[in-house]
Scaffold this motif. Structure first.
Motif, PDB file in Angstrom:
ATOM      1  N   CYS A   1       9.328  -2.679  -0.071  1.00  0.00           N
ATOM      2  CA  CYS A   1       9.183  -3.254   1.268  1.00  0.00           C
ATOM      3  C   CYS A   1      10.475  -3.117   2.049  1.00  0.00           C
ATOM      4  O   CYS A   1      10.474  -2.785   3.239  1.00  0.00           O
TER       5      CYS A   1
ATOM      6  N   LEU B   1      10.979   0.419   3.176  1.00  0.00           N
ATOM      7  CA  LEU B   1      10.077   0.724   4.288  1.00  0.00           C
ATOM      8  C   LEU B   1      10.605   0.104   5.588  1.00  0.00           C
ATOM      9  O   LEU B   1      10.572   0.724   6.647  1.00  0.00           O
ATOM     10  N   MET B   2      11.099  -1.132   5.474  1.00  0.00           N
ATOM     11  CA  MET B   2      11.630  -1.792   6.667  1.00  0.00           C
ATOM     12  C   MET B   2      12.790  -1.011   7.240  1.00  0.00           C
ATOM     13  O   MET B   2      12.960  -0.883   8.431  1.00  0.00           O
TER      14      MET B   2
ATOM     15  N   SER C   1      11.714   1.836   9.248  1.00  0.00           N
ATOM     16  CA  SER C   1      10.792   1.583  10.343  1.00  0.00           C
ATOM     17  C   SER C   1      11.473   1.884  11.673  1.00  0.00           C
ATOM     18  O   SER C   1      12.688   1.776  11.805  1.00  0.00           O
ATOM     19  N   PRO C   2      10.682   2.319  12.630  1.00  0.00           N
ATOM     20  CA  PRO C   2      11.244   2.710  13.920  1.00  0.00           C
ATOM     21  C   PRO C   2      11.674   1.517  14.758  1.00  0.00           C
ATOM     22  O   PRO C   2      12.168   1.679  15.869  1.00  0.00           O
ATOM     23  N   ILE C   3      11.491   0.304  14.225  1.00  0.00           N
ATOM     24  CA  ILE C   3      11.773  -0.880  15.026  1.00  0.00           C
ATOM     25  C   ILE C   3      13.241  -1.262  14.876  1.00  0.00           C
ATOM     26  O   ILE C   3      13.733  -1.456  13.769  1.00  0.00           O
TER      27      ILE C   3
ATOM     28  N   GLY D   1       0.424  -5.829  12.456  1.00  0.00           N
ATOM     29  CA  GLY D   1       0.604  -4.385  12.483  1.00  0.00           C
ATOM     30  C   GLY D   1       0.472  -3.830  13.879  1.00  0.00           C
ATOM     31  O   GLY D   1       1.239  -2.962  14.300  1.00  0.00           O
ATOM     32  N   ILE D   2      -0.505  -4.329  14.630  1.00  0.00           N
ATOM     33  CA  ILE D   2      -0.754  -3.777  15.953  1.00  0.00           C
ATOM     34  C   ILE D   2       0.340  -4.199  16.932  1.00  0.00           C
ATOM     35  O   ILE D   2       0.770  -3.428  17.774  1.00  0.00           O
TER      36      ILE D   2
ATOM     37  N   ALA E   1       3.455  -4.975  16.185  1.00  0.00           N
ATOM     38  CA  ALA E   1       4.792  -4.655  15.689  1.00  0.00           C
ATOM     39  C   ALA E   1       5.576  -5.890  15.253  1.00  0.00           C
ATOM     40  O   ALA E   1       6.725  -6.063  15.601  1.00  0.00           O
ATOM     41  N   ASP E   2       4.925  -6.750  14.479  1.00  0.00           N
ATOM     42  CA  ASP E   2       5.592  -7.950  13.978  1.00  0.00           C
ATOM     43  C   ASP E   2       6.015  -7.689  12.534  1.00  0.00           C
ATOM     44  O   ASP E   2       5.335  -8.073  11.590  1.00  0.00           O
ATOM     45  N   LEU E   3       7.153  -7.016  12.372  1.00  0.00           N
ATOM     46  CA  LEU E   3       7.561  -6.565  11.041  1.00  0.00           C
ATOM     47  C   LEU E   3       7.783  -7.705  10.047  1.00  0.00           C
ATOM     48  O   LEU E   3       7.325  -7.621   8.913  1.00  0.00           O
TER      49      LEU E   3
ATOM     50  N   LEU F   1       4.463  -8.799   8.756  1.00  0.00           N
ATOM     51  CA  LEU F   1       3.820  -7.730   7.996  1.00  0.00           C
ATOM     52  C   LEU F   1       4.380  -7.663   6.582  1.00  0.00           C
ATOM     53  O   LEU F   1       3.641  -7.651   5.592  1.00  0.00           O
TER      54      LEU F   1
END
Lengths: 344, 271
Positions: free
Chosen positions: A41, A44-45, A48-50, A300-301, A303-305, A308
């Motif tokens: 996780c 992945l974080m 992430s593009p965020i 997910g939709i 963008a609340d990482l 998620l």
């Protein structure tokens, strides 16, 4: 020459020590798996593009002077190395700090706790229902092998195993909500009442369709599996011997079948928890049932990482806990594990 | 007609149908799903066997296009997953105890995370659209097949003829190519075909939740999530037919896999 008789090996460890050691091993495994999931996780974080700054400050971050942003990065430790950040993150997690959800504007732990109680009700109901129903269907099929009932059960299971869960849900919605009008389309509580005010009756009423969807599709694997296992037992030599002595079908099942097929069925049913999680995500989506599944889609939709990742971690912990319980049950039921070293 | 011939007919029939759907989907152009309000919300009839939707698009054509895209995405993810499974399974079987334990542990980790949630996480990070789905599926679907490959190679490795070949001084490469591969590949192939329906179903689920294909791409998930909006208007056919078609495609792949398995299995093929 006489061969000295070997003294009997000292009785192996007492039973509870064996069980304790067994469960300790399994618990260690569980911890290791959770560690791996948390690393995955985190990686992945990281990819992430965020950008965390952007996510928290929103569109205004462009108007902040670069020194300020740099200061913030320093303050939040974004410039630290990968391992340092991971250790900080995991330490926070262990203290119960999972971050703040952007969508719900609440601590992630609170959101999960609230949503999970709704999901647990849904998943528990359908898990128990599909387990009992599937198990009985498998037994009925195997005892009537080749007859019409058996063929029907097989066809049903094979078809439902390939049916998309959300499609089954939509069909139920068409039949029971649109045509018959028995259920409203969506929401687990009346729209004008808050979740806390909803009565148990309301909740159960809104639980029926999603639970039915999950149970209808959930019986397939356990029924097919149980059927095959029982057929194997009935084909065995000891079953043949029992038949030769005049045992009827029912006696055969009671004495030889049931115990032999119960264990694999338990394992299988606990093993489906991961799948059930996915299924309940879909069912909650269709019936607007406010549980974890709905929250993860929302997260997910929008963008609340933090939410998620929090749900992903929580879900895997839940699944691993399910497998752990299955292992313990196995130890309690299976004499080969229970008696452990004593037999060898 | 014996069972072998029947199985062959089943297998070729399902293979033919699947190829037909794929070919039909790629030949259909945008023109076929043109918006035409003069024929919107039609019930299934001879002209439009699946009926038409809110925009007057023919549901049958949309379904076929969606299915063919699903099959392509499924194929790509299956091949990717299959390669990972092959590597992991073989490594576990011949790499010694440490590697074996490592791979098994990795399999447990991947299987422990609820797949749909993992897919959502991946598609969120890689980006929505086909590439997100494919990457997510490649990362998650290899576990089962890796176990099959591992068991198969382990069993072959300790078989009499491999031991004999080794003691006769054959090289590892020779043994792998002449003895292991011919026996392991049918199992692998069957595993691949049986993985296919899973990928198709997961793609549809993911799309249905809003993470896979975008709403203007053809996809069964898109069609079904659209149909949810028109349910209260009594439009049952936009949901029933496409979903049923998806079910049939998934069943066909299952049948294809099962029949190839029973053809290759020497204990079953002459029943």
């Amino acid at each position: 020459m006489t061969i000295p008789l070997k003294p009997n090996p000292p009785l192996a460890l007492p039973r509870f020590v064996i069980l304790l050691r067994y469960s300790g091993k399994k618990a260690l495994r569980l911890l290791l798996l959770m560690f791996a999931v948390s690393v995955v996780c985190f990686v992945l974080m990281k990819f992430s593009p965020i950008d965390p700054i952007e996510a928290y400050i929103g569109g205004e971050h462009a108007s902040l002077p670069p020194e300020q942003i740099e200061h913030l990065r320093e303050y939040w430790g974004l410039n630290d190395g990968f391992a340092v950040r991971y250790v900080k993150w995991i330490r926070g997690l262990l203290e119960g700090n999972m971050g703040t959800s952007i969508v719900y504007n609440q601590p992630v732990a609170d959101v999960i706790a609230e949503k999970f109680s709704a999901s647990l009700l849904l998943m528990g109901t359908s898990w128990a229902l599909s387990g009992i129903l599937g198990f009985s269907m498998g037994i009925i099929g195997a005892l009537n092998r080749g007859k019409l009932v058996d063929k029907f059960i097989k066809l049903y299971c094979l078809t439902l195993a390939s049916a998309p869960i959300f499609w089954v849900g939509i069909l139920l919605l068409i039949v029971f909500s649109v045509w018959l009008g028995w259920f409203p389309i969506g929401l687990s509580a009346p729209i004008d009442a808050t979740a806390a005010e909803a009565t148990w009756g309301d909740r159960l009423y809104h639980l029926i369709l999603p639970a039915l969807t999950l149970s209808l599709t959930g019986v397939a694997s356990i029924a097919l599996h149980t059927r095959q296992k029982l057929i194997d037992v009935l084909d065995s030599d000891y079953a043949l011997f029992a038949k030769a002595r005049g045992a009827g079908k029912w006696l055969l099942f009671k004495r030889h079948g049931f115990k032999n097929i119960l264990l694999p069925a338990i394992t299988l049913q606990f093993g489906t928890i991961a799948e059930l999680f996915g299924g309940s995500t879909l069912a909650e989506g269709i019936f607007s049932y406010p549980g974890l599944g709905k929250a993860v889609v929302e997260a997910g939709i929008r963008a609340d990482l933090p939410l998620l990742v929090g749900i992903a971690l929580f879900a895997s912990a839940f699944v691993f806990a399910g497998n752990f319980i299955a292992n313990l049950l196995y130890a309690a039921v299976d004499p080969r594990i229970r008696e452990g070293a004593r037999r060898i | 007609m014996n069972r072998r011939q029947k199985t062959l007919i089943y297998a070729s029939f399902s293979a033919f149908l699947l190829i037909a759907v794929m070919a039909a989907g790629s030949f259909l152009t945008e023109e076929a799903t043109r918006v035409d309000f003069a024929r919107k919300n039609l019930l299934p009839s001879l002209g439009h066997i699946y009926g038409t939707d809110w925009f007057g698009r023919d549901m049958f054509i949309r379904t076929v296009k969606g299915l063919s895209l699903s099959i392509v995405i499924g194929a790509l993810s299956t091949i990717g997953s299959g390669l990972i499974a092959l590597m992991m399974g073989t490594a576990a079987a011949i790499g010694g105890r440490r590697v074996d334990a490592c791979v098994n542990w990795l399999i447990d980790v991947v299987m422990g995370v609820p797949m749909l949630i993992f897919l959502i996480l991946v598609s969120f990070i890689v980006g929505k659209g086909p590439q997100g789905i494919i990457v997510g599926m490649i990362l998650t679907h290899w576990t089962y097949l890796a176990r099959v490959v591992r068991a198969e190679v382990l069993q072959l490795k300790s078989s009499q003829y491999v031991i004999a070949a080794r003691s006769m001084g054959k090289s590892n490469a020779y043994i792998a190519l002449r003895h292991i591969l011919p026996h392991a590949y049918p199992q692998f192939l069957v595993g691949l075909i049986l993985m296919f329906p899973h990928t198709i179903l997961h793609e549809a689920s993911l799309t249905f939740l809003g993470f896979g294909l975008s709403p203007h791409q053809p996809g069964i998930g898109v069609i079904l999530s659209e149909s949810l909006n028109y349910l209260s208007a009594g439009q049952w056919w936009t949901a029933l037919m496409p979903g049923l078609s998806l079910l049939v495609i998934v069943r066909l792949f299952d049948l294809l896999g099962d029949s190839i398995q029973s053809l290759y299995n020497p204990y079953k093929s002459h029943e």
